[in-house]
Design a protein around this motif. Sequence first.
Motif, mmCIF file in Angstrom:
data_model
loop_
_atom_site.group_PDB
_atom_site.id
_atom_site.type_symbol
_atom_site.label_atom_id
_atom_site.label_comp_id
_atom_site.label_asym_id
_atom_site.label_seq_id
_atom_site.Cartn_x
_atom_site.Cartn_y
_atom_site.Cartn_z
ATOM 1 N N VAL A 144 20.227 56.468 37.145
ATOM 2 C CA VAL A 144 19.881 55.822 38.309
ATOM 3 C C VAL A 144 19.163 56.450 39.327
ATOM 4 O O VAL A 144 18.724 57.666 39.043
ATOM 5 N N ALA A 145 18.576 55.800 40.038
ATOM 6 C CA ALA A 145 17.721 56.484 41.181
ATOM 7 C C ALA A 145 17.872 56.100 42.367
ATOM 8 O O ALA A 145 18.317 54.830 42.802
ATOM 9 N N PRO A 146 17.811 57.031 43.361
ATOM 10 C CA PRO A 146 17.902 56.750 44.796
ATOM 11 C C PRO A 146 17.131 55.331 45.223
ATOM 12 O O PRO A 146 16.185 55.236 45.109
ATOM 13 N N PHE A 147 17.603 54.438 45.998
ATOM 14 C CA PHE A 147 16.909 53.260 46.527
ATOM 15 C C PHE A 147 17.667 52.907 48.063
ATOM 16 O O PHE A 147 18.715 53.111 48.374
ATOM 17 N N ARG A 196 22.961 54.487 56.567
ATOM 18 C CA ARG A 196 23.415 53.336 55.500
ATOM 19 C C ARG A 196 23.893 54.129 54.249
ATOM 20 O O ARG A 196 23.518 55.049 53.821
ATOM 21 N N PRO A 197 24.908 53.428 53.599
ATOM 22 C CA PRO A 197 25.387 54.036 52.369
ATOM 23 C C PRO A 197 24.260 54.102 51.484
ATOM 24 O O PRO A 197 23.086 53.308 51.375
ATOM 25 N N GLN A 198 24.287 55.034 50.622
ATOM 26 C CA GLN A 198 23.333 55.409 49.642
ATOM 27 C C GLN A 198 23.327 54.267 48.428
ATOM 28 O O GLN A 198 24.253 54.307 47.736
ATOM 29 N N ASP A 199 22.470 53.657 48.408
ATOM 30 C CA ASP A 199 22.323 52.730 46.948
ATOM 31 C C ASP A 199 21.642 53.253 46.018
ATOM 32 O O ASP A 199 20.811 54.250 46.091
ATOM 33 N N LEU A 200 21.926 53.006 44.751
ATOM 34 C CA LEU A 200 21.334 53.368 43.673
ATOM 35 C C LEU A 200 20.821 52.455 42.647
ATOM 36 O O LEU A 200 21.552 51.233 42.340
ATOM 37 N N LEU A 201 19.681 52.473 42.012
ATOM 38 C CA LEU A 201 19.050 51.541 41.369
ATOM 39 C C LEU A 201 19.332 51.903 39.874
ATOM 40 O O LEU A 201 18.869 52.878 39.424
ATOM 41 N N ASP A 231 14.534 61.012 39.041
ATOM 42 C CA ASP A 231 13.807 61.054 40.237
ATOM 43 C C ASP A 231 13.109 59.718 40.252
ATOM 44 O O ASP A 231 12.458 58.914 39.167
ATOM 45 N N ALA A 232 13.189 59.131 41.507
ATOM 46 C CA ALA A 232 12.778 57.713 41.616
ATOM 47 C C ALA A 232 11.299 57.658 41.422
ATOM 48 O O ALA A 232 10.856 56.426 41.135
ATOM 49 N N ALA A 233 10.738 58.895 41.656
ATOM 50 C CA ALA A 233 9.085 58.724 41.443
ATOM 51 C C ALA A 233 8.661 58.225 40.162
ATOM 52 O O ALA A 233 7.682 57.840 39.615
ATOM 53 N N ARG A 234 9.766 58.546 39.126
ATOM 54 C CA ARG A 234 9.236 58.393 37.554
ATOM 55 C C ARG A 234 9.912 57.089 37.297
ATOM 56 O O ARG A 234 9.781 56.828 35.785
ATOM 57 N N VAL A 235 10.526 55.993 37.914
ATOM 58 C CA VAL A 235 11.125 55.194 37.703
ATOM 59 C C VAL A 235 10.104 54.131 37.480
ATOM 60 O O VAL A 235 9.365 53.648 38.268
#
Length: 419
Positions: A144-147, A196-201, A231-235
């Motif tokens: 998952v990645a931070p969203f 906000r709560p941390q959403d995960l993609l 890492d969200a940058a690699r998604v």
Amino acid sequence: MTTEPAPPAARVLAVIPARGGSKGVPGKNLAAVGGVPLVARAVLACTGSRRVSDVVVSTDDPSIAEVARSAGAQVVLRPVAIAGDTATSEAAVLHAMDAHEAMSGAATDVVLLVQCTSPFITSEEIDGVVAAVTDGGADTAHTVAPFHGFIWRDGGAESGADAAAVTNAAAAKVNAAAGSFGVNHDKTTRPRRQDRPQDLLETGAAYAMRAPGFRAAQHRFFGRTALVRTDAARVLEIDEPADLERARALAPLLDPRAGTPTRDDVDAVVLDFDGTQTDDRVLIDAEGHETVTVHRGDGLGIAALRRAGLPVLILSTETNPVVAARARKLRVPVLHGIDRKDLALKQWCEENGIAPERVLYAGNDVNDLGCFALVGWPVAVAGAHDVVRAAARAVTTAHGGRGAIREIAAWLLGPTLAR
């Protein structure tokens, strides 16, 4: 006092589904990103993992099968019944796991689903989802990645097909009448990101499952599911042609293979042995005889380099019969028992009329730094000492003894190592 034997390591099977028919992006799994076909990128990420025991590509396409084998994977041919547009990834994984167990005679403890459509997946991410199951007690795990985005839904569009069937003007009228609404937020309140709560993609890149539970559940989300942050940058998932173009544009920035040499850059390849062609472990029997583990894909890569006319040399500080035996097997010269590897390499270059700046040298530890300073292409294998990685001009995604030399050969000759 007796010591309990260590439990056996989990047998981890990575399955990469890669069927030939793709309507969104025709020939998608063979499309190259960073010069490497998507299926080969997935295979290299898996073979570079410390925790994966075996890698299988499930496909119905002969061309995909050929590329997968060349990249170091086993291939399971997928039946037509589970190769169509409506076939699930789970069906392909279950079939591949059954076929692999029948061929190997060994049961699988943890099975992975690794997607070709995530071109920037890393070996470390694969290790992470495996560890969450084998060490963390989870039944399943995925990346998952931070969203942080606000998600909206058109109030009048009941499905993606419905939304696509109307014009923008008509859709605007529908939304105005029905009202759009926030999915993960109240549209009347716009809290700050930190409030906000941390959403995960879910990234769609890698999933790990306990094999017995997966067989029973027939799907990838059973029991306790662990989330492995990446890492969200690699998604990036490749589903449309625009996604493929975006991946190709990002590859020079995100791809660890960016900046790797080609055949035009190199006149000779020199290889360290321990930790570069092996995993740096030595097994010693009661008589003191030593054995090491090497990778068949590395042998294929070295053979391809020789066929392409590139001189190959093994250079090792160890005086060990296993080094000489491996060199004989590969039919390449070896210099071992060398105190100063850099001096030996310099003399070898002079004797063979090879400019050091045209040499690729692959190593893993601090005794390789002298050679790194001498050659034009110092290459560290994944897992090398931090100082060695910092001094390298390029770093493989595969670890020593796990296909690193095969990967280097693919840089120079292409991923299929064409004969």
